[in-house]
Enzyme design. Structure first.
Site, short mmCIF file in Angstrom:
data_model
loop_
_atom_site.label_atom_id
_atom_site.label_comp_id
_atom_site.label_asym_id
_atom_site.label_seq_id
_atom_site.Cartn_x
_atom_site.Cartn_y
_atom_site.Cartn_z
N ASP A 77 -3.70 7.95 7.99
CA ASP A 77 -4.52 7.02 8.76
C ASP A 77 -3.63 6.20 9.70
O ASP A 77 -2.54 6.65 10.05
CB ASP A 77 -5.36 6.13 7.84
CG ASP A 77 -4.52 5.26 6.90
OD1 ASP A 77 -3.29 5.12 7.12
OD2 ASP A 77 -5.08 4.69 5.94
N HIS A 99 -0.47 4.89 7.13
CA HIS A 99 0.00 5.50 5.89
C HIS A 99 0.23 7.01 6.04
O HIS A 99 -0.59 7.71 6.65
CB HIS A 99 -1.01 5.28 4.77
CG HIS A 99 -1.36 3.84 4.55
ND1 HIS A 99 -2.51 3.27 5.05
CD2 HIS A 99 -0.69 2.86 3.90
CE1 HIS A 99 -2.54 1.99 4.70
NE2 HIS A 99 -1.44 1.71 4.01
N SER A 152 0.79 -1.23 0.00
CA SER A 152 0.00 0.00 0.00
C SER A 152 0.82 1.28 0.00
O SER A 152 0.29 2.35 -0.32
CB SER A 152 -0.94 0.02 1.21
OG SER A 152 -0.21 -0.09 2.42
#
Length: 356
Positions: free
Chosen positions: A329, A332, A48
């Site tokens: 978040d 990240h 991610s």
């Protein structure tokens, strides 16, 4: 058992193993490269931290509000409010971000010229969650595109490859019942598999490969929440530090074996720490008011950024300005956070690309 003692013994074991293996919202201010040695394409593998939309919309919160509010103004599959690492690298090389592999059938040939992104949020070198393509599978996707002449050996040789691994193997290991001592013993196997993946990429023709270290895992918001986002966890940081030590040794061994500088380590641990310590980016025009506390946060510990109830009511809050926060978040960075991290690598990456 003392973790330091475990690390010492396993480091010796790892050296033996690895020796066998070696046989928008605001303007970009990271300058694009004009060097003749700049790669013509970027190919991306990982998770991610580099994914620009490979996870299906039905599976990923990165396709839901409030992700993408900074760039492109709506959710785009990126795990941030905006751009992520791979976007910044592509921009600094002077071309658009490579197209996500999942959606390649929707891309014309012009969109494939910048390369391709095979990274899937949540993936690792081994199987992690929900049948995600692990890194070996991602590379197999890439190899198939070479075999079917979507890309040529010349394309690969003149490209830059980004390999981003940020810790999902360890998160999955813990979720399956592993403890700290088990993880320390598990780390060398992760590095050995990562090295096997790097060598596979090189055999496909890549001449320049960037691989990332782990960030300071103990400073991620999902770890610092118990301290009200005030204090990093030393044990989790030790795990990341040990992984990174073995990775640095492995990459040095690969470069020494090839008698070249084909591999470059992008040290996330150092760069994340530098930005968090200074509270600003190295360019001097971004200052982070919020360091360990994320911009987007669930209303309680059982909810996360993007959570809604059955009636669609938001179960999260978002800070007034994502540029004021380093983290978006639970794990990240914000677009601003990624910009600050990448700015620390721009000059050394360009030097790497100029090297023979």
């Amino acid at each position: 058992m003392e973790l330091k003692m475990i690390s010492t013994h396993l480091c010796c074991l790892f050296i033996l193993l690895i020796s066998i293996s070696l046989g928008g919202y605001y303007q970009y201010q990271v300058q694009a490269s004009s060097s003749a040695s700049s790669p013509k394409q970027l190919f991306v593998f990982g998770d991610s931290y580099a994914d620009t939309g490979n996870l299906r919309k039905s599976l990923a919160k990165s396709w839901k509000d409030p992700y993408g509010t900074t760039f492109p103004g709506k959710p785009s599959g990126r795990f941030s409010d905006g751009r992520v690492l791979s976007d910044y690298i592509a921009h600094s090389l002077g071309f658009r971000s490579p197209f996500p592999y999942t959606w390649m059938q929707l891309a014309g040939s012009d969109k494939l010229r910048a390369g391709m992104n095979f990274a899937y949020g949540g993936s690792g070198v081994f199987d992690t969650y929900a049948n995600l393509p692990n890194m070996t599978t991602q590379i197999d996707f890439f190899e198939n595109l070479i075999e079917t002449s979507v890309y040529t050996k010349h394309d690969i040789h003149s490209s830059l490859v980004l390999v981003c691994l940020s810790g999902n193997d360890y998160g999955a290991y813990i979720s399956k019942g592993g403890n700290i001592e088990d993880i320390v013993k598990f780390i060398p196997s992760v590095i050995v598999q990562l090295v096997a993946n790097l060598r596979h990429i090189s055999r496909l023709g890549a001449s320049k490969v960037v691989v990332t270290t782990l960030p300071p895992l103990g400073c991620l918001p999902n770890i610092t929440r118990p301290s009200s986002y005030k204090k990093c966890n030393a044990t989790d940081n030790m795990i990341a530090d040990y992984h990174n030590l073995l990775l640095q040794q492995a990459v040095a061994g690969l470069n020494n074996m090839l008698k070249s500088t084909s591999y470059f380590v992008m040290d996330f641990y150092r760069s994340f720490t530098a930005v968090l310590d200074s509270r600003q980016d190295s360019l001097g025009d971004l200052k982070f008011q919020s360091l360990l506390k994320p911009c987007c946060i669930g209303v309680s510990s059982e909810y996360s950024c993007g959570s809604v109830d059955d009636n669609g009511k938001k179960l999260y809050t978002v800070c007034s300005d994502p540029r004021s926060a380093f983290f978006w978040d639970d794990v990240h960075p914000t677009e601003a956070g990624w910009r600050a991290v990448y700015a620390l690598f721009r000059s050394s990456l360009q030097e790497f690309l100029r090297s023979s």
